[in-house]
Write a protein that holds these residues in place. Structure first.
Motif, short mmCIF file in Angstrom:
data_model
loop_
_atom_site.label_atom_id
_atom_site.label_comp_id
_atom_site.label_asym_id
_atom_site.label_seq_id
_atom_site.Cartn_x
_atom_site.Cartn_y
_atom_site.Cartn_z
N GLY A 84 0.84 -1.30 0.04
CA GLY A 84 -0.01 0.21 0.09
C GLY A 84 0.82 1.25 -0.04
O GLY A 84 1.78 1.39 -0.11
N ASN A 85 0.04 2.30 0.30
CA ASN A 85 0.95 3.68 0.57
C ASN A 85 0.28 4.43 1.76
O ASN A 85 -0.46 3.91 2.38
CB ASN A 85 1.03 4.49 -0.90
CG ASN A 85 -0.43 4.77 -1.40
OD1 ASN A 85 -1.30 4.62 -0.56
ND2 ASN A 85 -0.66 5.11 -2.68
N VAL A 86 0.86 5.78 1.82
CA VAL A 86 0.41 6.58 2.84
C VAL A 86 0.02 7.85 2.04
O VAL A 86 0.38 8.34 1.17
CB VAL A 86 1.59 7.12 3.56
CG1 VAL A 86 1.17 8.24 4.88
CG2 VAL A 86 2.28 5.74 4.20
N GLY A 87 -1.28 8.17 2.68
CA GLY A 87 -2.18 9.41 1.95
C GLY A 87 -2.59 10.12 3.01
O GLY A 87 -2.80 9.97 4.21
N ILE A 88 -3.72 10.98 2.53
CA ILE A 88 -4.74 11.84 3.40
C ILE A 88 -6.03 11.47 3.22
O ILE A 88 -6.67 11.55 2.13
CB ILE A 88 -4.29 13.21 3.02
CG1 ILE A 88 -3.10 13.64 3.11
CG2 ILE A 88 -5.35 14.15 3.89
CD1 ILE A 88 -2.54 15.22 2.93
N VAL A 89 -6.69 11.01 4.35
CA VAL A 89 -8.24 10.70 4.20
C VAL A 89 -8.63 12.41 4.56
O VAL A 89 -8.30 12.96 5.65
CB VAL A 89 -8.62 9.78 5.11
CG1 VAL A 89 -10.16 9.76 5.39
CG2 VAL A 89 -8.10 8.11 4.81
N TYR A 90 -9.67 12.63 3.69
CA TYR A 90 -10.20 13.88 4.22
C TYR A 90 -11.73 13.88 4.05
O TYR A 90 -12.41 12.99 3.33
CB TYR A 90 -9.80 15.14 3.21
CG TYR A 90 -10.08 14.82 1.67
CD1 TYR A 90 -11.07 15.63 0.96
CD2 TYR A 90 -9.34 14.03 0.89
CE1 TYR A 90 -11.66 15.31 -0.31
CE2 TYR A 90 -9.67 13.62 -0.62
CZ TYR A 90 -10.84 14.52 -1.00
OH TYR A 90 -11.01 14.37 -2.44
N ASN A 91 -12.41 14.81 4.88
CA ASN A 91 -13.94 14.92 4.87
C ASN A 91 -14.46 15.92 3.55
O ASN A 91 -14.06 17.08 3.39
CB ASN A 91 -14.38 15.61 6.06
CG ASN A 91 -16.01 15.75 6.27
OD1 ASN A 91 -16.53 15.80 5.29
ND2 ASN A 91 -16.38 15.49 7.36
N GLU A 141 3.75 15.46 -4.76
CA GLU A 141 5.09 15.44 -4.37
C GLU A 141 5.63 13.88 -4.07
O GLU A 141 6.91 13.91 -3.62
CB GLU A 141 5.46 16.40 -3.19
CG GLU A 141 4.45 16.22 -1.88
CD GLU A 141 3.27 17.08 -1.85
OE1 GLU A 141 3.37 17.67 -0.90
OE2 GLU A 141 2.63 17.21 -2.93
N GLY A 142 4.69 12.98 -4.03
CA GLY A 142 5.25 11.44 -3.60
C GLY A 142 5.00 11.14 -2.04
O GLY A 142 4.68 11.91 -1.47
N ASP A 188 7.35 8.55 -5.81
CA ASP A 188 7.04 7.30 -4.84
C ASP A 188 8.26 6.58 -4.30
O ASP A 188 9.06 6.42 -5.36
CB ASP A 188 5.85 6.65 -4.93
CG ASP A 188 4.58 7.37 -5.23
OD1 ASP A 188 4.33 8.41 -4.68
OD2 ASP A 188 3.73 6.77 -5.80
N GLU A 189 8.42 6.46 -3.05
CA GLU A 189 9.65 5.63 -2.72
C GLU A 189 9.30 4.42 -1.74
O GLU A 189 8.09 4.63 -1.05
CB GLU A 189 10.70 6.61 -2.09
CG GLU A 189 11.15 7.67 -2.87
CD GLU A 189 12.14 8.78 -2.10
OE1 GLU A 189 13.43 8.20 -2.14
OE2 GLU A 189 11.73 9.57 -1.49
N ILE A 190 10.10 3.70 -1.42
CA ILE A 190 10.22 2.70 -0.32
C ILE A 190 11.05 3.44 0.72
O ILE A 190 12.18 3.91 0.48
CB ILE A 190 10.26 1.33 -0.91
CG1 ILE A 190 11.75 0.92 -1.17
CG2 ILE A 190 9.30 0.76 -1.96
CD1 ILE A 190 11.97 -0.27 -1.05
N PHE A 191 10.89 3.03 1.88
CA PHE A 191 11.82 3.04 2.85
C PHE A 191 13.20 2.09 2.65
O PHE A 191 12.85 0.91 2.37
CB PHE A 191 11.35 2.80 4.28
CG PHE A 191 10.48 4.12 4.98
CD1 PHE A 191 11.21 5.54 5.03
CD2 PHE A 191 9.26 3.85 5.35
CE1 PHE A 191 10.43 6.42 5.37
CE2 PHE A 191 8.59 4.75 5.57
CZ PHE A 191 9.07 6.33 5.69
N HIS A 192 14.13 2.43 2.95
CA HIS A 192 15.28 1.57 3.15
C HIS A 192 15.86 1.60 4.54
O HIS A 192 15.55 2.26 5.36
CB HIS A 192 16.32 2.05 2.10
CG HIS A 192 16.09 1.90 0.66
ND1 HIS A 192 15.99 0.70 0.04
CD2 HIS A 192 16.00 2.86 -0.55
CE1 HIS A 192 15.75 0.81 -1.12
NE2 HIS A 192 15.45 2.17 -1.69
#
Length: 343
Positions: free
Chosen positions: A122-129, A243-244, A319-323
């Protein structure tokens, strides 16, 4: 009596009857029938232990604890491989690896899947109303919207130094794996400003129920949790800034000190079946690693066809993965504690 004898024979004739698998997994990360169906099919018993961070998993392994299958994240798999704490997979025992979605076959922490098989991603994003936040504003500001004082007191930030600093780094135009001290300091100041002006609530899993109930206008959320939120509250939507962000993968691995290696391979192969993968994704909400489940869940008529969070963005250069970088993680952890201490 005859029926009882037949039932007993059914149990004892199963390939792994009487054997035990020790599984170390994240909490609330399995389908409702995943374990019981595996036990029924194999005759094995599964002992499940849960961890709440990759670092906890690493500490347990360092202490000598033995498990047959682990489900760590990408950067931790890098560390475990580097430390010689994983054993290579015998792919002849995992024919269902052919069920993997193609985009999960060349992840750069283990490009040939020699040591790991993706479980969820998955990824990380913003849930918004959507009633209070305009998508056009999100598209214009990206992660910077989290510092817009119009939403002060209405923001959830995930309580994780990696995710918090990822947001700051991306908002500033930097790699989330940067080791540049000036960039790290700028990200620290970015987060301090957010902390000082926005009165954010720092949360973990409780963000799911809170956003289902519409408690805040904006929340930093993992995509699978966002899937569940959107499924329950039609006023909520999901946005991933231009911006990723972090693209992550949790994968099944076999530690070097596993006690039942054949059964470990059997479990990994089982999880990759359509039914097991569907059960997992249906229950948890995260994107499946099984290509057919992924297509059926997100495609026309699928359960998550119109859910913006279920299928993560792919092939996006920012987009990137953590190393794995222990020194950077320690540095960010110290700075994150300072940010929160000022609240």
């Amino acid at each position: 009596m005859l029926l009882t004898a037949c039932g007993e024979a059914d149990r004892t004739d199963k390939k792994f009857s009487g054997e035990t698998l020790k599984l170390f997994n994240w909490g609330e990360y399995m389908g409702e029938d995943l374990i019981s169906n595996f036990e029924e099919q194999t005759g094995a018993r599964v002992i499940v232990e849960l961890f709440d961070s990759n670092e906890m998993l690493y500490t347990k392994l360092q202490a000598g604890d033995s498990y047959d299958v682990l489900v760590p994240s990408d950067y931790m798999i890098e560390r475990l491989m580097s430390d010689g704490m994983l054993q290579p997979l015998n792919k002849s025992l995992i024919p269902n690896i052919d069920n993997l979605a193609s985009l999960l076959r060349n992840l750069d922490y283990d490009p040939s899947n020699d040591f790991s098989v993706p479980y969820f991603w998955g990824n990380v994003g913003i849930v918004y109303n959507t009633q209070n936040v305009d998508k056009a504003e999100l598209e214009s500001k990206g992660f910077e919207i989290l510092r817009d004082t119009r939403y002060a007191g209405k923001v959830y930030i995930y309580d994780s130094e990696r995710d918090a600093f990822m947001i700051a780094f991306k908002a500033l135009g930097y790699s989330m794996n940067t080791e540049n001290e000036d960039e790290i300091q700028q990200a620290y100041e970015w987060l301090r400003t957010l902390n000082d002006t926005m009165d954010p609530a720092y949360v973990t899993d409780e963000v799911i129920d809170a956003m289902m109930g519409g408690a805040k206008d904006l929340a930093v959320v993992y995509s699978g949790d966002a899937t569940v939120i959107l499924d329950e509250n039609p006023d909520m939507d999901y946005f991933v800034p231009a911006e990723g962000t972090n693209i992550w993968s949790d994968a099944m691995v076999i530690p070097a000190n596993a006690e039942n290696v054949p059964l470990a391979h059997e479990f990994i192969n089982y999880v990759l079946t359509y039914d097991a993968s569907y059960d997992n994704s249906l229950t948890v909400g995260y994107a499946s690693s099984n290509k057919d489940v992924l297509e059926d869940m997100s495609g026309e008529g699928g359960l998550y066809e119109n859910n913006a969070a279920y299928l993560p963005r792919t092939g996006y250069a920012m987009d990137e993965i953590f190393h794995d970088n222990t020194a950077l993680r320690t540095r960010l952890s110290d700075l994150w504690l300072k940010v929160k201490a000022e609240k």
